[in-house]
Design an enzyme around this catalytic site. Structure first.
Site, short mmCIF file in Angstrom:
data_model
loop_
_atom_site.label_atom_id
_atom_site.label_comp_id
_atom_site.label_asym_id
_atom_site.label_seq_id
_atom_site.Cartn_x
_atom_site.Cartn_y
_atom_site.Cartn_z
N HIS A 174 0.67 -1.39 -0.50
CA HIS A 174 -0.07 0.07 -0.36
C HIS A 174 1.19 1.04 -0.10
O HIS A 174 2.27 1.33 0.66
CB HIS A 174 -0.96 -0.30 1.22
N GLU A 214 -1.56 -6.70 7.35
CA GLU A 214 -0.49 -6.36 8.51
C GLU A 214 0.04 -7.36 9.20
O GLU A 214 -0.95 -8.07 10.44
CB GLU A 214 0.54 -5.26 8.55
#
Length: 234
Positions: A15, A93
């Site tokens: 990202h 994550e």
């Protein structure tokens, strides 16, 4: 004469920069938005992929907004808003446990330098655990209500992050690639490192030294045994 088969393309994209990346916080499963720079990085990634002639058959994304927004920007730039997207917590994550939301020096003052930093050095070391009743714990967040509570972390080592994503990789993503589908996976640095580990056969020590930059498409060309024949950043 044997027909030459085209390599299968796979793109991994971290990202764009988030607000907490910008301010140097441990982020993990914290649902933090993109910074203005991160939005520009996502736009740039979309244009780079489009200019390089990439297209995709399906997209995979984490449950976190910074990844979801990055994917939405890339799809818009590439004219691929119609593509099916598989969003899953397994692509979130690595969970930074009690460090989430803290800056490194504040964490060191609270937990000590070794408890804070060992998980950045050792593949099998986890950060300090969250308490189960902490509001940051995934078990207390409605978006994960459908997930088996025993699978939701209170902190993760890189080894545990690998174990979390492995079922998705082996049972869902690899079968799609074997069918020749061109996939875009938008996720997070540590999670993507575990995918690189599986693709390239790297060791835990090797991936701890690896860095994946925000907003830069990491492209693989795979043969039909799913062995990488080419790896490059756009």
């Amino acid at each position: 004469m044997n027909e030459i088969q085209e390599p299968i393309r796979l793109v991994l994209l971290r990202h764009g920069q988030s607000i907490w990346n910008q301010d140097r916080h441990f982020t993990g499963w914290g649902d933090i938005v993109l910074s203005p720079q991160g939005e520009q990085e996502a736009l740039r990634a979309g244009h780079l992929l489009k200019q390089a002639g990439f297209t995709f058959d399906a997209c995979f994304c984490s449950e976190l907004q910074r990844a979801s927004d990055t994917l939405a920007i890339v799809q818009s730039v590439m004219g691929l808003n119609h593509l099916s997207t598989y969003r899953t917590w397994r692509l979130n994550e690595r969970h930074y446990g009690a460090l989430e939301g803290m800056r490194p020096w504040a964490a060191i003052r609270k937990f000590g330098i070794w408890s804070t930093m060992k998980s950045q050095i050792r593949f099998d070391a986890a950060p300090p655990l969250l308490m189960p009743d902490d509001p940051r714990a995934p078990v207390n967040q409605p978006r994960y209500a459908a997930v088996d509570r025993t699978q939701l972390p209170l902190a993760e080592s890189m080894q545990q992050t690998l174990e979390r994503v492995r079922p998705l990789w082996q049972e869902t993503i690899l079968p799609e690639i074997r069918q020749g589908k061109r996939l875009l996976i938008v996720s997070h640095q540590n999670l993507l490192k575990t995918l690189v580990m599986q693709l390239e056969g790297l060791t835990g020590a090797q991936i701890m030294r690896l860095s994946i930059t925000t907003g830069h498409p990491l492209c693989y060309e795979l043969d039909h045994s799913l062995v990488p024949v080419k790896r490059y950043y756009l």
